[in-house]
Design a protein around this motif. Structure first.
Motif, PDB file in Angstrom:
ATOM      1  N   ASP A   1      43.495 104.368  10.422  1.00 35.21           N
ATOM      2  CA  ASP A   1      42.885 104.858  11.662  1.00 35.21           C
ATOM      3  C   ASP A   1      41.710 103.966  12.099  1.00 35.21           C
ATOM      4  O   ASP A   1      41.572 103.634  13.270  1.00 35.21           O
ATOM      5  CB  ASP A   1      42.414 106.304  11.444  1.00 35.21           C
ATOM      6  CG  ASP A   1      41.766 106.877  12.685  1.00 35.21           C
ATOM      7  OD1 ASP A   1      42.454 106.924  13.716  1.00 35.21           O
ATOM      8  OD2 ASP A   1      40.578 107.262  12.618  1.00 35.21           O
ATOM      9  N   LYS A   2      40.908 103.576  11.129  1.00 40.14           N
ATOM     10  CA  LYS A   2      39.735 102.734  11.445  1.00 40.14           C
ATOM     11  C   LYS A   2      40.193 101.361  11.952  1.00 40.14           C
ATOM     12  O   LYS A   2      39.640 100.846  12.922  1.00 40.14           O
ATOM     13  CB  LYS A   2      38.854 102.551  10.193  1.00 40.14           C
ATOM     14  CG  LYS A   2      38.195 103.806   9.697  1.00 40.14           C
ATOM     15  CD  LYS A   2      37.120 104.286  10.634  1.00 40.14           C
ATOM     16  CE  LYS A   2      36.905 105.786  10.506  1.00 40.14           C
ATOM     17  NZ  LYS A   2      37.982 106.642  11.009  1.00 40.14           N
ATOM     18  N   ILE A   3      41.192 100.796  11.283  1.00 38.57           N
ATOM     19  CA  ILE A   3      41.687  99.467  11.688  1.00 38.57           C
ATOM     20  C   ILE A   3      42.311  99.555  13.084  1.00 38.57           C
ATOM     21  O   ILE A   3      42.095  98.682  13.924  1.00 38.57           O
ATOM     22  CB  ILE A   3      42.705  98.933  10.638  1.00 38.57           C
ATOM     23  CG1 ILE A   3      41.974  98.616   9.329  1.00 38.57           C
ATOM     24  CG2 ILE A   3      43.413  97.682  11.154  1.00 38.57           C
ATOM     25  CD1 ILE A   3      42.877  98.371   8.128  1.00 38.57           C
ATOM     26  N   ALA A   4      43.050 100.637  13.346  1.00 39.09           N
ATOM     27  CA  ALA A   4      43.688 100.814  14.665  1.00 39.09           C
ATOM     28  C   ALA A   4      42.654 100.877  15.781  1.00 39.09           C
ATOM     29  O   ALA A   4      42.919 100.473  16.913  1.00 39.09           O
ATOM     30  CB  ALA A   4      44.539 102.083  14.652  1.00 39.09           C
ATOM     31  N   HIS A   5      41.478 101.397  15.473  1.00 38.42           N
ATOM     32  CA  HIS A   5      40.405 101.504  16.471  1.00 38.42           C
ATOM     33  C   HIS A   5      39.461 100.302  16.437  1.00 38.42           C
ATOM     34  O   HIS A   5      38.417 100.318  17.094  1.00 38.42           O
ATOM     35  CB  HIS A   5      39.620 102.803  16.280  1.00 38.42           C
ATOM     36  CG  HIS A   5      40.388 104.033  16.687  1.00 38.42           C
ATOM     37  ND1 HIS A   5      41.217 104.707  15.808  1.00 38.42           N
ATOM     38  CD2 HIS A   5      40.494 104.665  17.878  1.00 38.42           C
ATOM     39  CE1 HIS A   5      41.783 105.725  16.449  1.00 38.42           C
ATOM     40  NE2 HIS A   5      41.365 105.719  17.706  1.00 38.42           N
ATOM     41  N   GLY A   6      39.816  99.301  15.674  1.00 45.60           N
ATOM     42  CA  GLY A   6      39.007  98.082  15.617  1.00 45.60           C
ATOM     43  C   GLY A   6      37.688  98.244  14.871  1.00 45.60           C
ATOM     44  O   GLY A   6      36.776  97.428  15.029  1.00 45.60           O
ATOM     45  N   LEU A   7      37.592  99.297  14.072  1.00 44.87           N
ATOM     46  CA  LEU A   7      36.343  99.554  13.345  1.00 44.87           C
ATOM     47  C   LEU A   7      36.401  98.900  11.964  1.00 44.87           C
ATOM     48  O   LEU A   7      36.509  99.566  10.930  1.00 44.87           O
ATOM     49  CB  LEU A   7      36.102 101.069  13.235  1.00 44.87           C
ATOM     50  CG  LEU A   7      36.003 101.803  14.571  1.00 44.87           C
ATOM     51  CD1 LEU A   7      35.984 103.309  14.381  1.00 44.87           C
ATOM     52  CD2 LEU A   7      34.771 101.355  15.341  1.00 44.87           C
TER      53      LEU A   7
END
Lengths: 175, 81
Positions: A96-102
Motif C-alpha cells: 500500500d505504501k509503495i503504491a502511494h509512492g510513500l
C-alpha cells in the motif's frame, strides 16, 4: 551471550527511537501528516498477532520443561504460523505504501518508517527460522547440542522481536 | 501445567487489553494522550521482559540495567513530545 546480543539490539533500536523523536519535535507538522498516512489498524492487528505468538512460545517452553515435547512442538508451530501472519500483514502494508509512492526519500518520517520496520521485519523472519529449527529438533526428539543455542535462547530471540515491536508501535504509529 | 497456562494467559490478556486501550486512547485529544500511550508501551515492555522472557529470574544487574535503560529511553522521548 544471548542477553548481551538482545541488549545491544535494544540499544540500537533505542538510539534510533531517540533520533526519530528529536527529528519529530523539529518537524512536527511533517511527521504528524506522514503518520496519518500509516494504517494504524494493521499495526494494531500485528501487535496482537506478535503478542499472542509470544504467549505461544512461553507455552512451548512450559511444555518442554515438563517433558511434553509433542505439545512444545505444536505451540512453536502455532507461534511460527502467527509469525507468518505478521509477515503477510506487513507485506500488505508495504504494498500500500509503495503504491502511494510513500517510500524512502519522501521525507525523514518515511525514511525512519522503512528503516525501523524493515529492520524489525528482518528480525521476525530470522526468528521464524530459529523457531522452525527448534520445533524440528524437538519433534525429532533431538537434544540441543550447544548450551548457548537451545529453546530458551531461541525463545528469547523471538521475545526480543516482540519487545522491539511494542516500542515501535506507539512511537511510530500512535503518538 | 494448567496453572502455568492460566498464569501466563493472564499476562497475555493484560498485554492485549493494554494494546487496545493504548490504540483507542491515541485518537483522543489532550496533551496527556501521548504520555499515556508511551506509558502503556513501557508497561507492556516490562510485562514481556520480566514475565515472557523470564528476566525476573535473571541476575539483578541485567534487571537494573534494562530498567534504567528503558526509563532513560522513555524519559528522553517524553521530553521531545
Amino acid at each position: 551471550m544471548i542477553w548481551i546480543f538482545i541488549f545491544m539490539e535494544l540499544l540500537a533500536f533505542g538510539l534510533a527511537f531517540i533520533v526519530f523523536s528529536v527529528l519529530r519535535a523539529k518537524s512536527l507538522a511533517v511527521f504528524e501528516s506522514s503518520q496519518a498516512e500509516l494504517n494504524q489498524g494493521l499495526a494494531l492487528l500485528n501487535t496482537l498477532v506478535l503478542v499472542t505468538s509470544g504467549y505461544f512460545v512461553v507455552l512451548a517452553n512450559g511444555s518442554y520443561d515438563s517433558g511434553r515435547n509433542r505439545y512444545a512442538a505444536r505451540w512453536l508451530g502455532a507461534a511460527i504460523a502467527l509469525g507468518g501472519v505478521f509477515v503477510i500483514v506487513k507485506a500488505v502494508e508495504y504494498r500500500d505504501k509503495i503504491a502511494h509512492g510513500l517510500t524512502t526519500g519522501v521525507n525523514q518520517f518515511f525514511d525512519f518508517y522503512w528503516l525501523l520496520t524493515a529492520f524489525h521485519l528482518f528480525h521476525v523472519l530470522l526468528g521464524i527460522l530459529v523457531l522452525t529449527y527448534m520445533a524440528r529438533k524437538i519433534r525429532k526428539g533431538e537434544a540441543f547440542a550447544a548450551e548457548d543455542f537451545n529453546l530458551k535462547t531461541g525463545s528469547a530471540f523471538w521475545h526480543m522481536c516482540d519487545l522491539i515491536w511494542v516500542l515501535l508501535f506507539p512511537i511510530l504509529y500512535l503518538i | 501445567m494448567k496453572s502455568f497456562i492460566i498464569k501466563e494467559g493472564a499476562v497475555w490478556l493484560a498485554l492485549v487489553v493494554l494494546t487496545v486501550v493504548g490504540f483507542y486512547n491515541s485518537g483522543a485529544s489532550g496533551s496527556y494522550v501521548a504520555y499515556l500511550v508511551l506509558a502503556i508501551g513501557l508497561v507492556k515492555f516490562f510485562l514481556i521482559f520480566f514475565d515472557f522472557m523470564e528476566m525476573k529470574h535473571a541476575h539483578w544487574v541485567w534487571q537494573i540495567a534494562m530498567t534504567l535503560f528503558m526509563l532513560v529511553l522513555f524519559g528522553t522521548i517524553s521530553l521531545s513530545l
